[in-house]
Write a protein that holds these residues in place. Structure first.
Motif, PDB file in Angstrom:
ATOM      1  N   THR A   4       0.865  -1.179   0.000  1.00 28.75           N
ATOM      2  CA  THR A   4       0.000   0.000   0.000  1.00 28.75           C
ATOM      3  C   THR A   4       0.898   1.224   0.000  1.00 28.75           C
ATOM      4  O   THR A   4       1.753   1.375   0.878  1.00 28.75           O
ATOM      5  CB  THR A   4      -0.920   0.007   1.228  1.00 28.75           C
ATOM      6  N   ILE A   5       0.732   2.072  -0.993  1.00 25.50           N
ATOM      7  CA  ILE A   5       1.621   3.228  -1.169  1.00 25.50           C
ATOM      8  C   ILE A   5       0.903   4.505  -0.743  1.00 25.50           C
ATOM      9  O   ILE A   5      -0.315   4.604  -0.777  1.00 25.50           O
ATOM     10  CB  ILE A   5       2.085   3.345  -2.629  1.00 25.50           C
ATOM     11  N   PHE A  28      -7.741   1.421   2.732  1.00 24.99           N
ATOM     12  CA  PHE A  28      -8.882   1.845   3.546  1.00 24.99           C
ATOM     13  C   PHE A  28      -8.581   1.712   5.036  1.00 24.99           C
ATOM     14  O   PHE A  28      -8.984   2.557   5.845  1.00 24.99           O
ATOM     15  CB  PHE A  28     -10.126   1.033   3.189  1.00 24.99           C
ATOM     16  N   SER A  29      -7.852   0.658   5.410  1.00 27.21           N
ATOM     17  CA  SER A  29      -7.542   0.492   6.837  1.00 27.21           C
ATOM     18  C   SER A  29      -6.566   1.571   7.294  1.00 27.21           C
ATOM     19  O   SER A  29      -6.663   2.062   8.432  1.00 27.21           O
ATOM     20  CB  SER A  29      -6.975  -0.898   7.107  1.00 27.21           C
ATOM     21  N   VAL A  30      -5.633   1.961   6.433  1.00 28.26           N
ATOM     22  CA  VAL A  30      -4.717   3.054   6.777  1.00 28.26           C
ATOM     23  C   VAL A  30      -5.502   4.348   6.932  1.00 28.26           C
ATOM     24  O   VAL A  30      -5.304   5.120   7.885  1.00 28.26           O
ATOM     25  CB  VAL A  30      -3.612   3.207   5.714  1.00 28.26           C
ATOM     26  N   LEU A  31      -6.426   4.597   5.992  1.00 29.58           N
ATOM     27  CA  LEU A  31      -7.248   5.808   6.075  1.00 29.58           C
ATOM     28  C   LEU A  31      -8.036   5.828   7.384  1.00 29.58           C
ATOM     29  O   LEU A  31      -8.085   6.855   8.079  1.00 29.58           O
ATOM     30  CB  LEU A  31      -8.207   5.875   4.888  1.00 29.58           C
ATOM     31  N   ASP A  32      -8.653   4.707   7.726  1.00 28.19           N
ATOM     32  CA  ASP A  32      -9.443   4.649   8.965  1.00 28.19           C
ATOM     33  C   ASP A  32      -8.573   4.866  10.202  1.00 28.19           C
ATOM     34  O   ASP A  32      -9.057   5.344  11.237  1.00 28.19           O
ATOM     35  CB  ASP A  32     -10.148   3.295   9.061  1.00 28.19           C
ATOM     36  N   GLY A  33      -7.283   4.539  10.102  1.00 28.47           N
ATOM     37  CA  GLY A  33      -6.389   4.727  11.234  1.00 28.47           C
ATOM     38  C   GLY A  33      -5.948   6.162  11.444  1.00 28.47           C
ATOM     39  O   GLY A  33      -5.576   6.536  12.556  1.00 28.47           O
ATOM     40  N   VAL A  34      -5.986   6.972  10.355  1.00 29.35           N
ATOM     41  CA  VAL A  34      -5.468   8.347  10.472  1.00 29.35           C
ATOM     42  C   VAL A  34      -6.566   9.401  10.376  1.00 29.35           C
ATOM     43  O   VAL A  34      -6.321  10.583  10.611  1.00 29.35           O
ATOM     44  CB  VAL A  34      -4.404   8.622   9.390  1.00 29.35           C
ATOM     45  N   PHE A  35      -7.815   8.988  10.053  1.00 31.13           N
ATOM     46  CA  PHE A  35      -8.886   9.963   9.826  1.00 31.13           C
ATOM     47  C   PHE A  35     -10.163   9.479  10.504  1.00 31.13           C
ATOM     48  O   PHE A  35     -10.587   8.329  10.324  1.00 31.13           O
ATOM     49  CB  PHE A  35      -9.124  10.136   8.326  1.00 31.13           C
ATOM     50  N   ALA A  97       3.484  15.172   8.692  1.00 31.96           N
ATOM     51  CA  ALA A  97       2.995  14.407   9.839  1.00 31.96           C
ATOM     52  C   ALA A  97       1.966  13.363   9.397  1.00 31.96           C
ATOM     53  O   ALA A  97       1.928  12.239   9.922  1.00 31.96           O
ATOM     54  CB  ALA A  97       2.373  15.353  10.866  1.00 31.96           C
ATOM     55  N   LEU A  98       1.129  13.714   8.422  1.00 32.69           N
ATOM     56  CA  LEU A  98       0.132  12.772   7.910  1.00 32.69           C
ATOM     57  C   LEU A  98       0.813  11.570   7.247  1.00 32.69           C
ATOM     58  O   LEU A  98       0.453  10.412   7.506  1.00 32.69           O
ATOM     59  CB  LEU A  98      -0.794  13.477   6.922  1.00 32.69           C
ATOM     60  N   ALA A 104       3.302   4.643   9.570  1.00 28.92           N
ATOM     61  CA  ALA A 104       3.206   3.897  10.824  1.00 28.92           C
ATOM     62  C   ALA A 104       2.118   2.835  10.754  1.00 28.92           C
ATOM     63  O   ALA A 104       2.195   1.792  11.426  1.00 28.92           O
ATOM     64  CB  ALA A 104       2.936   4.857  11.984  1.00 28.92           C
ATOM     65  N   TRP A 105       1.093   3.059   9.938  1.00 28.49           N
ATOM     66  CA  TRP A 105      -0.001   2.105   9.760  1.00 28.49           C
ATOM     67  C   TRP A 105       0.312   1.067   8.678  1.00 28.49           C
ATOM     68  O   TRP A 105      -0.540   0.231   8.355  1.00 28.49           O
ATOM     69  CB  TRP A 105      -1.286   2.834   9.415  1.00 28.49           C
ATOM     70  N   GLY A 106       1.518   1.125   8.099  1.00 25.58           N
ATOM     71  CA  GLY A 106       1.917   0.086   7.151  1.00 25.58           C
ATOM     72  C   GLY A 106       2.065   0.511   5.715  1.00 25.58           C
ATOM     73  O   GLY A 106       2.495  -0.300   4.872  1.00 25.58           O
TER      74      GLY A 106
END
Length: 455
Positions: A4-5, A28-35, A97-98, A104-106
């Motif tokens: 995932t890039i 989507f899982s990365v997005l859910d982790g940061v937003f 930072a984002l 950090a989420w992969g």
């Protein structure tokens, strides 16, 4: 499994809005982790392809920004994969930072061109369309953007695919007749096959002819301004460029090299070349500038010859005029009309003795260049032309045309179909390299490595 890039896709900062893009199986899982949307449910569980307002989180869990986010499920996304975008304020600190939180989420940093490369690998774009994306990003004029969009919509790729499919159909018919002799198949018609190959070659040649026009759109139509020192060339250059790009003084010989500026006139890209004044000089640097000026005049698509309307014609002016018969699209500019109302005696002679495309009387100092600029815009190719801007595509079009020429020549010399169709098969493989159907992984990597990060 593909990684995932993540990357910023919106260019330099600071700016009003920055776009951070995620693509891959965990987008989507990365997005859910940061937003965190204000409405509660994660974005991945909400309506796709819609903007959702919420809080952007830093790694420590505190709010980093208040912004928008959206999900684009694959395969109906730009990359063909699950894709997410975050629209935050265009602060370098916020974006850094984002991205750090996404990693950090992969997620991993996206290499240059990786999003478009994935779109190509997923079959969302062919190579001609992918290259058009880069052309569109780097277009310097409205016409350049239109040409890139035409390629993005398939103006080149669809034609190449149609030619390739026609030749492949011919080959398939021949091999079917050879392999299935007991079947009731239409016979292979030798002359009809040759006609198909000749028509395909002619179409390829027409496409290849668009490369020269495509270069004019991509790089700008080169127009050289020539004349003796102090004829007003640099003033004309500055007036056309819309700013003080060249030094203007009463001292002769201030321009000693070729200055370039691409301007957009009525959406057409024109590359103006301001050259050194043509005269004999003891200065080595100025002599080099004069030689470069002559070369620019000989190679430019059009030449603007500037004469001082307020003074008598001099020997240096006549040396400049001697170049005109050797130039393509020569234009005469009678400059400094602000200094005199009288028409000099030599004007009629000079106007009549050379094949001028146009003659303009103006004062470059006063910015009277509208009519000249309007004429320059007509030098650019027409927006509806099919234009090739890629040297790679042009080379392959020529190679495929050569292969078909060999096939046709062999057929005309009486060789058997299996012999001359070998060259037709070679053309099919070459055409596949244009659109990417037979392109190697190394070629794809080379093409996409030229893209910017985030695209």
């Amino acid at each position: 499994m593909a990684s995932t890039i993540a990357a910023c896709s919106s260019g330099s900062m600071p700016c009003a809005i920055a776009i951070v893009r995620l693509s891959g199986p965990e987008a989507f899982s990365v997005l859910d982790g940061v937003f965190v949307p204000n409405a509660g449910k994660p974005v991945s569980l909400r309506r796709p392809r819609a903007l959702h307002y919420g809080r952007l989180l830093a790694k420590d869990g505190l709010t980093l920004d208040l912004c928008l986010a959206a999900c684009f499920p694959g395969p109906h996304s730009y990359t063909g994969e699950d894709l997410a975008e975050i629209y935050c304020h265009g602060s370098q600190a916020v974006v850094a930072a984002l991205l750090d939180h996404c990693f950090a989420w992969g997620a991993v940093p996206a290499p240059p061109g990786e999003f478009t490369k994935r779109a190509f690998l997923a079959g969302r774009l062919d190579l001609t369309e992918a290259e058009a994306v880069a052309d569109l990003i780097h277009s310097q004029s409205e016409l350049g953007a239109k040409a890139a969009v035409a390629q993005l919509e398939g103006s080149v790729g669809s034609r190449v695919k149609a030619i390739r499919e026609r030749i492949m159909s011919l080959l398939a018919h021949f091999y079917a007749v050879c392999d299935y002799t007991d079947e009731d198949l239409d016979p292979f018609e030798y002359e009809k096959a040759v006609t198909v190959l000749e028509e395909a070659r002619s179409t390829l040649d027409t496409l290849h002819e668009g490369f020269r026009r495509g270069c004019l759109v991509r790089d700008g139509v080169p127009v050289a301004i020539i004349g003796k020192p102090n004829a007003g060339k640099s003033s004309l250059f500055n007036a056309l460029a819309g700013s003080q790009k060249a030094i203007v003084t009463d001292e002769a010989g201030t321009t000693r090299d070729v200055l370039e500026e691409v301007i957009s006139v009525n959406g057409a890209p024109i590359r103006i070349l301001d050259t050194a004044g043509l005269r004999n000089s003891d200065s080595k640097a100025e002599r080099m500038g004069v030689e470069r000026a002559r070369m620019a005049a000989m190679t430019a698509h059009a030449v603007i010859c500037v004469l001082d309307f307020s003074r008598d014609l001099e020997a240096e002016d006549r040396e400049v005029l001697e170049l005109i018969p050797l130039c393509e699209e020569p234009v005469l500019v009678l400059n400094k009309t602000d200094l005199t109302a009288d028409v000099p005696a030599w004007a009629a002679e000079v106007t009549a003795m050379h094949p001028w495309k146009q003659v303009f009387k103006l004062s470059a100092k006063d910015g009277q260049v509208e009519a000249l600029a309007q004429w320059l815009s007509t030098l650019a190719p027409k927006p509806q032309d099919v234009l090739i801007t890629s040297a790679r595509q042009a080379h392959l079009l020529q190679s495929a045309s050569d292969a078909l020429s060999s096939a046709v020549d062999s057929a005309r010399e009486g060789m058997t179909a299996d012999a001359f169709l070998m060259d037709a098969e070679r053309a099919v493989n070459i055409l596949g390299q244009i659109t990417g159907e037979t392109a190697s992984a190394d070629l794809a990597h080379e093409i996409f490595s030229r893209f910017c990060v985030g695209k």
